[in-house]
Write a protein that holds these residues in place. Sequence first.
Motif, short mmCIF file in Angstrom:
data_model
loop_
_atom_site.label_atom_id
_atom_site.label_comp_id
_atom_site.label_asym_id
_atom_site.label_seq_id
_atom_site.Cartn_x
_atom_site.Cartn_y
_atom_site.Cartn_z
N LYS A 90 46.39 27.15 31.41
CA LYS A 90 45.34 28.13 31.11
C LYS A 90 43.96 27.56 31.42
O LYS A 90 43.10 28.25 31.98
CB LYS A 90 45.43 28.55 29.64
CG LYS A 90 44.39 29.59 29.25
CD LYS A 90 44.55 30.00 27.79
CE LYS A 90 43.52 31.04 27.38
NZ LYS A 90 43.68 31.43 25.95
N THR A 91 43.74 26.30 31.07
CA THR A 91 42.43 25.67 31.30
C THR A 91 42.13 25.59 32.79
O THR A 91 41.05 25.98 33.24
CB THR A 91 42.39 24.27 30.67
OG1 THR A 91 42.65 24.37 29.27
CG2 THR A 91 41.03 23.63 30.89
N ARG A 92 43.08 25.09 33.57
CA ARG A 92 42.85 24.96 35.01
C ARG A 92 42.65 26.32 35.67
O ARG A 92 41.81 26.47 36.56
CB ARG A 92 44.02 24.22 35.66
CG ARG A 92 44.15 22.76 35.21
CD ARG A 92 45.14 22.00 36.07
NE ARG A 92 45.29 20.63 35.59
CZ ARG A 92 46.35 20.19 34.92
NH1 ARG A 92 47.36 21.02 34.66
NH2 ARG A 92 46.42 18.94 34.51
N ALA A 144 36.46 30.33 37.30
CA ALA A 144 35.03 30.44 36.98
C ALA A 144 34.18 29.66 37.98
O ALA A 144 33.09 30.10 38.36
CB ALA A 144 34.77 29.92 35.56
N ILE A 145 34.66 28.52 38.43
CA ILE A 145 33.92 27.74 39.42
C ILE A 145 33.84 28.51 40.72
O ILE A 145 32.77 28.58 41.36
CB ILE A 145 34.59 26.37 39.62
CG1 ILE A 145 34.44 25.51 38.37
CG2 ILE A 145 33.99 25.65 40.84
CD1 ILE A 145 35.22 24.23 38.41
N ASP A 146 34.94 29.12 41.14
CA ASP A 146 34.93 29.91 42.37
C ASP A 146 33.94 31.06 42.28
O ASP A 146 33.22 31.38 43.24
CB ASP A 146 36.33 30.48 42.66
CG ASP A 146 37.26 29.43 43.22
OD1 ASP A 146 36.77 28.39 43.71
OD2 ASP A 146 38.48 29.65 43.18
N ARG A 147 33.89 31.70 41.12
CA ARG A 147 33.09 32.91 40.97
C ARG A 147 31.65 32.61 40.55
O ARG A 147 30.84 33.53 40.46
CB ARG A 147 33.75 33.83 39.94
CG ARG A 147 35.10 34.35 40.41
CD ARG A 147 35.89 34.99 39.27
NE ARG A 147 35.30 36.26 38.87
CZ ARG A 147 35.57 37.42 39.43
NH1 ARG A 147 36.41 37.49 40.45
NH2 ARG A 147 35.02 38.53 38.99
N LEU A 178 40.42 18.56 32.09
CA LEU A 178 39.25 18.84 32.92
C LEU A 178 39.03 17.73 33.95
O LEU A 178 38.66 17.99 35.10
CB LEU A 178 38.01 19.00 32.05
CG LEU A 178 38.00 20.21 31.11
CD1 LEU A 178 36.79 20.14 30.17
CD2 LEU A 178 37.98 21.51 31.89
N ALA A 179 39.28 16.49 33.54
CA ALA A 179 39.09 15.37 34.45
C ALA A 179 40.08 15.40 35.61
O ALA A 179 39.83 14.80 36.66
CB ALA A 179 39.23 14.04 33.69
N PHE A 234 39.03 27.75 23.83
CA PHE A 234 38.17 26.78 24.52
C PHE A 234 38.16 26.96 26.04
O PHE A 234 37.08 26.88 26.66
CB PHE A 234 38.59 25.35 24.16
CG PHE A 234 37.68 24.30 24.73
CD1 PHE A 234 36.41 24.09 24.20
CD2 PHE A 234 38.07 23.51 25.80
CE1 PHE A 234 35.56 23.12 24.72
CE2 PHE A 234 37.24 22.55 26.33
CZ PHE A 234 35.98 22.35 25.79
N PRO A 235 39.30 27.21 26.70
CA PRO A 235 39.23 27.44 28.16
C PRO A 235 38.34 28.62 28.52
O PRO A 235 37.60 28.56 29.52
CB PRO A 235 40.70 27.70 28.53
CG PRO A 235 41.49 27.00 27.48
CD PRO A 235 40.70 27.18 26.22
#
Length: 386
Positions: free
Chosen positions: A149-151, A157-160, A236-237, A363-364
């Motif tokens: 779910k986090t990835r 979100a990074i793409d958008r 995240l890392a 959190f994600p």
Amino acid sequence: MTTVDERERRWRLVLGREGHCPSGLSTGDQGMDAALESLYNRGDGGGGGSSRRGAGLGGSAPSVARWLGDIREYFPTSVVQVMQKDAMERLGLHQLLLEPEMMEAVEPDVHLVGTLLSLNKVMPGQARESARTVVRTVVEDLERRVAQKTRSLVGGAIDRSARTHRPRRAADIDWNATIRRNLAHYLPEHNTIVPQTLVGYGRRSRGVQKEVVLAIDQSGSMASSVVYASVFGAVLASMKSLSTSLVVFDTAVVDLTEQLTDPVEVLFGTQLGGGTHINKAIAYCQGLITKPRDSIFVLISDLYEGGVREEMLKRVAQLKAQGTQVVVLLALSDEGAPFYDRENAAALAEMDVPAFACTPDLFPELMAAAIQGQPLTAWVDRSKEG
């Protein structure tokens, strides 16, 4: 429908020897009753004289191990975890956990990990290895729960988060932003807007796009938050589009970024308890941020500051002024916010930095909102409504 006998049985187990069950208790119920009374009805209390009942768990590791085995037999895992936590608080079993054989009897959970980490520095070598096995079991389970779910959410979100005025597909158009951008082109006679400028989501190139810095308070009340934050930090890392740093602090600041490939190593690098110097931690984290406008700083703390409060607030204001998205979590756990400094939380809110508790499940979504630069006050309000 619950029968009269079943209601009497349940009340008997709740009230202990003070209750009454005309039909008596089965062998299994007697074992359940004994396990409950050992924990919650310490002392004989008169009227019965049974040497077994009300005797507590004593200081014997074998008797505690048997009790831990009993509760795992009689109760579901969720109840076992609550009873283990209560046993730590009511009967002071922390020292017994230093014995390796105890590790095999307990039900691994986040609370137990917090207890083991608080004992880390006084554990003998053999007990530490057993504790490490317990911690790894919990960590791997948490990773399985949150990693996908986090990835997915953070990667999307990074793409958008990239904006373009030439979206390639209709699906890439941000209609809310497009409407706001073109309000001047509203045609009242047609009750429509002519979108002369489109606002859409672009696609980022490969490589690091965002910096994430996690600063985790190691004070005793934050134990569960430390566990969850370490697991999320490792997830995240693992994402190539993020540069993730993790710092833990009390009165000193320790950078555990190099251990992020293994969250178990991160957790054993922490030291729960002690004072808190938030200002010093923020100062260190400021030095880790190289691209403020593409950075998210996450402070996880109960906000009880042992350093200079005014300097702490000033540093948060500096981060915001530089364009860094600042997230302050009073807790990252399933238990809600612990006791926290309400004055400091109010001061942050006045700076448009809401301080709130967040569950691991949310959190994600929170990180995705922060990466896209969404106003966090609005996100908090929406999450409460949901």
